[in-house]
Design a protein around this motif. Structure first.
Motif, PDB file in Angstrom:
ATOM      1  N   ARG A  18       1.014  -1.334   0.017  1.00  0.00           N
ATOM      2  CA  ARG A  18      -0.208  -0.117  -0.059  1.00  0.00           C
ATOM      3  C   ARG A  18       0.727   1.194   0.037  1.00  0.00           C
ATOM      4  NH1 ARG A  18      -2.360  -3.172   4.259  1.00  0.00           N
ATOM      5  NH2 ARG A  18      -1.723  -1.841   5.625  1.00  0.00           N
ATOM      6  N   VAL A  19       2.123   1.154   0.144  1.00  0.00           N
ATOM      7  CA  VAL A  19       2.938   2.190   0.238  1.00  0.00           C
ATOM      8  C   VAL A  19       4.283   2.227  -0.574  1.00  0.00           C
ATOM      9  CG1 VAL A  19       4.885   3.379   1.833  1.00  0.00           C
ATOM     10  CG2 VAL A  19       2.775   2.819   2.583  1.00  0.00           C
ATOM     11  N   GLU A  50       2.412   3.784   7.102  1.00  0.00           N
ATOM     12  CA  GLU A  50       1.264   2.750   6.402  1.00  0.00           C
ATOM     13  C   GLU A  50       0.033   4.000   6.091  1.00  0.00           C
ATOM     14  OE1 GLU A  50       0.887  -0.828   8.290  1.00  0.00           O
ATOM     15  OE2 GLU A  50       3.141  -1.178   8.288  1.00  0.00           O
ATOM     16  N   TRP A  51      -0.147   4.537   7.077  1.00  0.00           N
ATOM     17  CA  TRP A  51      -1.329   5.509   7.200  1.00  0.00           C
ATOM     18  C   TRP A  51      -0.971   6.824   6.141  1.00  0.00           C
ATOM     19  CZ3 TRP A  51      -2.916  10.494   7.936  1.00  0.00           C
ATOM     20  CH2 TRP A  51      -4.328  10.825   7.956  1.00  0.00           C
ATOM     21  N   ASP A  77      -0.082   6.222   2.516  1.00  0.00           N
ATOM     22  CA  ASP A  77      -1.036   4.894   1.734  1.00  0.00           C
ATOM     23  C   ASP A  77      -1.257   5.483   0.305  1.00  0.00           C
ATOM     24  OD1 ASP A  77      -2.703   3.214   0.878  1.00  0.00           O
ATOM     25  OD2 ASP A  77      -3.592   2.975   2.636  1.00  0.00           O
TER      26      ASP A  77
END
Length: 317
Positions: free
Chosen positions: A102-103, A308-309, A312
């Motif tokens: 996701r990154v 990760e947040w 993203d």
């Protein structure tokens, strides 16, 4: 590989950057490359230093990469350069975030803090200028010289970014440019995010030192010193935040050591961000880590979650 490093060193010299040692990955357990630049001239600032981490595969393709700028660069990667024999392990956190799928791989630009000038380089000039006289005097005593965060931000968003974008394969737009830091570096990251929304689309303000001085002294600056300073931070966010417009902001703190003082300030800032129409969990996030102290090991433990947040790719506009 050697050709890439020689090219980067030559370009650095041409632009006034004097490269120091170049550190390469030592084993497959430590993927990526680290390049170090010493004696970096920056107008109106003490001499700066850089450590740049290039993700695995950088030198074997033509891909362009998002860039994450991080303060206190000496504490990011290498125990030998760290202040307290502790590091964020930012490269390992990035690799873990990348492994989720996701990154995207990022270039990390670590800007070292300039020793005793760190406080005056990181304290947002807006807050210093708006502080009541008694609080400003304490800030001035901590700074030991004029506040230079305006010059630091001008250099970060101007000459430094231009040099990075010219000499590395970056994605230079706002949505692929992030900034992060802790403590006073957290305040500086918020300052960059609010003052230059055209440059920084994402920011992580980790264990931000909202009291700005010794938190035990804030109450001595006015009868309601702590509450007044919290309102000042809240007003600052309310005035400068604007609409999300695809940007993302991360805020957090622990509950031990210095972080134990931050909850009232963070609550005020959180309320003002929510009132500005930002959606918590989507546009911004604010986390509390019970028991976490104000130190690099605590920040390293949660850095993969932050990356990760914050980074993203599914959340990009």
């Amino acid at each position: 590989m050697l050709r890439l490093l020689a090219m980067i060193a030559a370009l650095g010299l041409a632009l006034g950057l004097v490269p120091g040692r170049t550190a390469l990955a030592r084993s497959t357990a430590e993927p990526g490359q680290r390049l170090q630049y010493e004696h970096v001239a920056a107008a109106g600032l003490p001499e700066q230093r850089l450590t740049i981490w290039l993700p695995p595969g950088y030198d074997s393709g033509e891909r362009r990469y998002p860039v994450l700028y991080m303060h206190d660069g000496h504490n990011l990667f290498d125990l030998q350069t760290s202040n307290f024999n502790k590091i964020w392990a930012a490269d390992q956190a990035m690799l873990r975030a990348m492994a989720t799928g996701r990154v995207a791989p990022h270039i990390i630009v670590g800007i070292w803090a300039p020793g005793n000038d760190r406080y005056r380089q990181y304290l947002p000039a807006d807050i210093h200028q708006a502080a009541p006289p008694a609080l400003r005097r304490r800030m001035d005593a901590m700074a030991g010289g004029p506040i230079i965060s305006q010059a630091y931000l001008a250099w970060l968003a101007g000459p430094l970014k231009q040099w990075i974008d010219t000499n590395f394969r970056t994605l230079p737009d706002r949505d692929h440019t992030a900034i992060a830091g802790s403590s006073m570096g957290g305040l500086m990251s918020c300052y960059a995010f609010l003052r230059r929304p055209d440059i920084y689309g994402r920011a992580a303000c980790v264990s931000s030192h909202w009291p700005a001085i010794d938190p035990r002294e804030v109450g001595q600056t006015a009868p309601d010193g702590d509450a007044a300073l919290a309102r000042q931070w809240g007003d600052w966010f309310a005035a400068g935040l604007g609409r999300p417009d695809g940007r993302r902001l991360w805020l957090d703190h622990g509950t031990a050591t210095l972080d134990a003082f931050y909850a009232p300030y963070q609550a005020e800032v959180d309320a003002r961000i929510g009132a500005a129409g930002w959606r918590r969990g989507t546009d911004w996030e604010s986390k509390v880590y019970p028991g976490a102290e104000h130190e690099e090991n605590a920040w390293a433990a949660r850095l993969p979650e932050i990356f990760e947040w914050l980074l993203d790719t599914r959340a990009r506009p």
